[in-house]
Design a protein around this motif. Structure first.
Motif, PDB file in Angstrom:
ATOM      1  N   LEU A 121     -10.224 -13.342  37.333  1.00  0.00           N
ATOM      2  CA  LEU A 121     -10.605 -12.118  36.607  1.00  0.00           C
ATOM      3  C   LEU A 121      -9.408 -11.533  35.876  1.00  0.00           C
ATOM      4  CD1 LEU A 121     -12.941 -10.250  39.073  1.00  0.00           C
ATOM      5  CD2 LEU A 121     -13.556 -11.470  37.017  1.00  0.00           C
ATOM      6  N   LYS A 122      -9.657 -11.052  34.661  1.00  0.00           N
ATOM      7  CA  LYS A 122      -8.558 -10.515  33.855  1.00  0.00           C
ATOM      8  C   LYS A 122      -8.287  -9.066  34.223  1.00  0.00           C
ATOM      9  CE  LYS A 122      -9.351 -13.709  30.071  1.00  0.00           C
ATOM     10  NZ  LYS A 122     -10.406 -14.439  30.753  1.00  0.00           N
ATOM     11  N   ASN A 123      -7.027  -8.769  34.407  1.00  0.00           N
ATOM     12  CA  ASN A 123      -6.597  -7.413  34.749  1.00  0.00           C
ATOM     13  C   ASN A 123      -6.190  -6.702  33.453  1.00  0.00           C
ATOM     14  OD1 ASN A 123      -5.090  -5.188  35.462  1.00  0.00           O
ATOM     15  ND2 ASN A 123      -4.072  -6.203  37.182  1.00  0.00           N
ATOM     16  N   PRO A 124      -6.926  -5.653  33.039  1.00  0.00           N
ATOM     17  CA  PRO A 124      -6.604  -5.012  31.760  1.00  0.00           C
ATOM     18  C   PRO A 124      -5.247  -4.307  31.758  1.00  0.00           C
ATOM     19  CG  PRO A 124      -8.375  -3.834  32.880  1.00  0.00           C
ATOM     20  CD  PRO A 124      -8.100  -5.052  33.677  1.00  0.00           C
ATOM     21  N   PHE A 125      -4.593  -4.242  32.922  1.00  0.00           N
ATOM     22  CA  PHE A 125      -3.276  -3.603  32.967  1.00  0.00           C
ATOM     23  C   PHE A 125      -2.130  -4.601  32.805  1.00  0.00           C
ATOM     24  CE2 PHE A 125      -6.008  -0.529  34.855  1.00  0.00           C
ATOM     25  CZ  PHE A 125      -5.495   0.668  34.394  1.00  0.00           C
ATOM     26  N   VAL A 126      -2.488  -5.863  32.602  1.00  0.00           N
ATOM     27  CA  VAL A 126      -1.457  -6.889  32.525  1.00  0.00           C
ATOM     28  C   VAL A 126      -1.391  -7.427  31.102  1.00  0.00           C
ATOM     29  CG1 VAL A 126      -0.841  -9.200  33.359  1.00  0.00           C
ATOM     30  CG2 VAL A 126      -1.684  -7.493  34.943  1.00  0.00           C
ATOM     31  N   GLN A 216     -10.087   2.885  25.647  1.00  0.00           N
ATOM     32  CA  GLN A 216      -9.327   1.906  24.842  1.00  0.00           C
ATOM     33  C   GLN A 216      -9.486   0.498  25.405  1.00  0.00           C
ATOM     34  OE1 GLN A 216      -5.371   3.491  25.042  1.00  0.00           O
ATOM     35  NE2 GLN A 216      -5.751   5.078  23.509  1.00  0.00           N
ATOM     36  N   GLN A 217      -9.385   0.387  26.744  1.00  0.00           N
ATOM     37  CA  GLN A 217      -9.539  -0.931  27.379  1.00  0.00           C
ATOM     38  C   GLN A 217     -10.931  -1.503  27.139  1.00  0.00           C
ATOM     39  OE1 GLN A 217      -8.672  -0.430  31.502  1.00  0.00           O
ATOM     40  NE2 GLN A 217      -6.463  -0.362  31.221  1.00  0.00           N
ATOM     41  N   TYR A 218     -11.940  -0.616  27.209  1.00  0.00           N
ATOM     42  CA  TYR A 218     -13.315  -1.071  26.997  1.00  0.00           C
ATOM     43  C   TYR A 218     -13.487  -1.589  25.560  1.00  0.00           C
ATOM     44  CZ  TYR A 218     -18.268  -0.977  25.995  1.00  0.00           C
ATOM     45  OH  TYR A 218     -19.514  -1.331  25.574  1.00  0.00           O
ATOM     46  N   ILE A 219     -12.969  -0.843  24.575  1.00  0.00           N
ATOM     47  CA  ILE A 219     -13.071  -1.258  23.164  1.00  0.00           C
ATOM     48  C   ILE A 219     -12.403  -2.618  22.971  1.00  0.00           C
ATOM     49  CG2 ILE A 219     -12.294  -0.702  20.800  1.00  0.00           C
ATOM     50  CD1 ILE A 219     -12.612   2.309  21.662  1.00  0.00           C
ATOM     51  N   SER A 221     -11.982  -4.908  25.257  1.00  0.00           N
ATOM     52  CA  SER A 221     -12.775  -5.963  25.928  1.00  0.00           C
ATOM     53  C   SER A 221     -13.962  -6.394  25.059  1.00  0.00           C
ATOM     54  CB  SER A 221     -13.270  -5.480  27.301  1.00  0.00           C
ATOM     55  OG  SER A 221     -14.342  -4.577  27.165  1.00  0.00           O
ATOM     56  N   VAL A 222     -14.540  -5.436  24.323  1.00  0.00           N
ATOM     57  CA  VAL A 222     -15.669  -5.772  23.432  1.00  0.00           C
ATOM     58  C   VAL A 222     -15.169  -6.643  22.279  1.00  0.00           C
ATOM     59  CG1 VAL A 222     -17.389  -4.823  21.834  1.00  0.00           C
ATOM     60  CG2 VAL A 222     -17.012  -3.720  24.054  1.00  0.00           C
ATOM     61  N   LYS A 223     -13.997  -6.252  21.734  1.00  0.00           N
ATOM     62  CA  LYS A 223     -13.399  -7.027  20.633  1.00  0.00           C
ATOM     63  C   LYS A 223     -13.170  -8.472  21.059  1.00  0.00           C
ATOM     64  CE  LYS A 223     -10.583  -3.641  18.124  1.00  0.00           C
ATOM     65  NZ  LYS A 223      -9.188  -3.180  18.048  1.00  0.00           N
ATOM     66  N   LYS A 224     -12.657  -8.633  22.294  1.00  0.00           N
ATOM     67  CA  LYS A 224     -12.278  -9.976  22.755  1.00  0.00           C
ATOM     68  C   LYS A 224     -13.424 -10.687  23.468  1.00  0.00           C
ATOM     69  CE  LYS A 224      -7.398  -8.997  22.998  1.00  0.00           C
ATOM     70  NZ  LYS A 224      -6.244  -8.680  23.820  1.00  0.00           N
ATOM     71  N   ASN A 225     -14.602 -10.037  23.467  1.00  0.00           N
ATOM     72  CA  ASN A 225     -15.793 -10.641  24.045  1.00  0.00           C
ATOM     73  C   ASN A 225     -15.642 -10.935  25.545  1.00  0.00           C
ATOM     74  OD1 ASN A 225     -18.420 -11.372  23.765  1.00  0.00           O
ATOM     75  ND2 ASN A 225     -17.970 -13.514  23.282  1.00  0.00           N
ATOM     76  N   THR A 254     -18.983   3.365  26.212  1.00  0.00           N
ATOM     77  CA  THR A 254     -18.070   3.556  27.352  1.00  0.00           C
ATOM     78  C   THR A 254     -18.811   4.220  28.505  1.00  0.00           C
ATOM     79  OG1 THR A 254     -16.364   3.954  25.700  1.00  0.00           O
ATOM     80  CG2 THR A 254     -15.751   4.346  27.964  1.00  0.00           C
ATOM     81  N   GLN A 255     -19.690   5.188  28.189  1.00  0.00           N
ATOM     82  CA  GLN A 255     -20.471   5.840  29.244  1.00  0.00           C
ATOM     83  C   GLN A 255     -21.381   4.826  29.942  1.00  0.00           C
ATOM     84  OE1 GLN A 255     -22.429   9.650  28.366  1.00  0.00           O
ATOM     85  NE2 GLN A 255     -20.984   9.946  26.695  1.00  0.00           N
ATOM     86  N   ASP A 256     -21.946   3.922  29.180  1.00  0.00           N
ATOM     87  CA  ASP A 256     -22.842   2.920  29.743  1.00  0.00           C
ATOM     88  C   ASP A 256     -22.098   2.003  30.719  1.00  0.00           C
ATOM     89  OD1 ASP A 256     -25.443   1.505  29.789  1.00  0.00           O
ATOM     90  OD2 ASP A 256     -24.262  -0.136  28.936  1.00  0.00           O
ATOM     91  N   VAL A 257     -20.908   1.551  30.297  1.00  0.00           N
ATOM     92  CA  VAL A 257     -20.140   0.648  31.149  1.00  0.00           C
ATOM     93  C   VAL A 257     -19.628   1.401  32.391  1.00  0.00           C
ATOM     94  CG1 VAL A 257     -17.759   0.813  30.231  1.00  0.00           C
ATOM     95  CG2 VAL A 257     -18.620  -1.364  30.939  1.00  0.00           C
ATOM     96  N   PHE A 258     -19.249   2.665  32.208  1.00  0.00           N
ATOM     97  CA  PHE A 258     -18.783   3.463  33.356  1.00  0.00           C
ATOM     98  C   PHE A 258     -19.937   3.692  34.338  1.00  0.00           C
ATOM     99  CE2 PHE A 258     -17.773   7.421  35.606  1.00  0.00           C
ATOM    100  CZ  PHE A 258     -16.568   7.049  36.159  1.00  0.00           C
ATOM    101  N   PHE A 259     -21.146   3.864  33.817  1.00  0.00           N
ATOM    102  CA  PHE A 259     -22.336   4.056  34.650  1.00  0.00           C
ATOM    103  C   PHE A 259     -22.516   2.866  35.595  1.00  0.00           C
ATOM    104  CE2 PHE A 259     -26.939   3.280  35.169  1.00  0.00           C
ATOM    105  CZ  PHE A 259     -27.331   4.473  35.766  1.00  0.00           C
TER     106      PHE A 259
END
Length: 475
Positions: A121-126, A216-219, A221-225, A254-259
């Protein structure tokens, strides 16, 4: 005359008040209402499951003694939890016979382990390309409970934070939502909870993130599929702390993914901590399904600190910095910077810096210059009490009349104007404004603001009232 629920509870309160501190009484017993008395069972209404759990953990002995004195050895205490219009709370009441070993009646937490922890799994903080599943908590150890001083303005939020840090995911206040104005300590408290959880449970994965960074991380992730990787990463967290959750406003994706992340964590007994500058009821453009989840646990407000708390904050800051300051200067600072802890600490730092750089003693004159800069550069926030006084004086009535239940038109209008300006000129929540202006609820305040807007655009005389009061309050 026979015993009533009110008389029995009133006698219990008198006994309890004599045996605990005034602050504890005010925080944990004043909000309770007696509901009914049936045989030897007294029903009391508490604001939330959090109250019930706190009473059971800390005051069960004194409740048992007080109740036994009033109703005999067969006494029972029934907690009626004041329900909000949400879907999360499934039990309307919890019954307990006070005993010295409280149990978790009605609070069953099932800890379901997350399966299939995928090391890929990819860690968005790395940084991309570096494989690392270790999740850094992003916490600031300087923000701890030791430096978060307790006062009337923050007691509920601080106590809830401590309870969560002792038992993350194992209390009914999940999520814990801490809300309040700028500079009152929301971020500090959020970090303090995370820091203490890491001390108590080093094996738990704790993550602090701002809602802005999450977006920002969510956007990205969508860009990079790789949206699914993003969701899976967050589903592995044991304690998720999201700062400034109101910034998700209007961001549907973002609200949807956070949900989905929130649901997964909550169902698996993981802890969610949120901060916001608004109460859930005041949040605009946040989906209803998310707002209802924010209300599942406890919403605790941080208010402006009172004079004694401001004094304690200054003394604590000076002690940590190893600086001594005359009492009169400490009191001057506490009297003149009232709305914001961040500003208060900034003024102290400025004062120490001026004194050391210019090799000048810290004097009252120097303190006045520093405070003048702070007060000039920051818009002074008027208090709700001050607004009520100005409006009452303008309409030649006293504050008690303004707050009364009377439906006389001119008094109702004055009350609505006070609510309108409280919303416009302070950062208080609608619920807080309502409770301070005659014990009304948030819906009354919302209605008052709409009424004032409508009347100001259709009635010349009323528009003059609004303009006059605006000048008086913002001069």
């Amino acid at each position: 005359m026979g015993k009533t629920a009110e008389s029995v509870w009133g006698n219990c309160l008198s006994f309890i008040e004599d045996n605990i501190t005034p602050q504890a009484y005010k925080t944990w017993f004043s909000p309770i209402k007696a509901v009914k008395l049936s045989d030897a069972a007294l029903s009391i209404q508490v604001p939330s499951k959090f109250f019930y759990e706190w009473l059971e953990e800390h005051y069960v002995k004194i409740l048992k003694v007080a109740l036994t004195k009033e109703l005999g050895e067969t006494a029972k205490l029934v907690y009626v939890i004041k329900m909000e219009n949400t879907y999360g709370n499934k039990q309307p009441f919890t019954e307990r016979i006070p005993s010295e070993k409280p149990s978790n009646v009605g609070n069953q937490q099932v800890d379901v382990p997350v399966k299939h922890k995928d090391p890929e799994l990819k860690n968005p903080f790395v940084i991309p390309g570096i494989r690392n599943v270790k999740i850094e908590s992003q916490l600031n150890p300087r923000y701890n409970f030791e430096s978060f001083l307790e006062g009337d303005s923050n007691r509920l939020a601080r106590s809830a934070g401590l309870a969560v840090s002792n038992k993350p995911g194992g209390t009914s206040f999940n999520p814990l939502l801490v809300f309040g104005g700028v500079g009152l300590g929301k971020t500090h408290l959020a970090h303090a909870i995370g820091v203490q959880i890491k001390e108590h449970y080093p094996e738990r994965t704790v993550l602090y993130i701002s809602a802005e960074k999450f977006t920002q991380q969510y956007i990205e992730s969508v860009k990079k599929n790789n949206r699914n990787d993003f969701i899976h990463f967050y589903q592995l967290i044991d304690v998720l702390i999201v700062d400034d959750i109101q910034l998700l406003s209007g961001k549907a994706g973002t609200q949807d993914v956070f949900f989905h992340i929130f649901n997964h964590l909550h169902q698996n007994g993981k802890q969610v901590i949120l901060t916001s500058d608004k109460a859930p009821v005041d949040m605009q453009d946040i989906e209803q399904r998310l707002l209802s989840r924010f209300k599942w646990g406890l919403s605790a407000e941080l208010q402006q600190p009172d004079f004694e708390t401001r004094i304690s904050i200054i003394k604590n800051k000076l002690f940590r910095d190893g600086v001594e300051m005359p009492e009169e200067i400490i009191e001057f600072l506490a009297n003149n910077i009232k709305t914001n802890i961040r500003e208060l600490e900034g003024a102290i730092i400025s004062l120490i810096a001026h004194s050391s750089f210019n090799k000048r003693e810290i004097t009252l004159d120097l303190a006045k210059k520093i405070v003048d800069n702070y007060v000039k550069n920051t818009k002074r926030e008027v208090s709700i009490d001050y607004i009520q006084k100005v409006v009452s004086d303008y309409f030649q009535m006293d504050v008690d009349t303004l707050q009364s239940k009377t439906r006389k038109r001119h008094i109702v209008q004055a009350r609505q104007l006070a609510m309108f300006f409280a919303k416009k000129l302070t950062k208080a929540s609608l619920a807080s404004i309502g409770s301070q202006i005659g014990s009304r609820d948030h819906a009354t305040v919302l209605h008052a603001c709409k009424t004032v807007d409508n009347l100001a655009s259709t009635d010349k005389q009323f528009r003059k009232f609004v303009e006059d009061l605006d000048k008086k309050l913002t001069m």
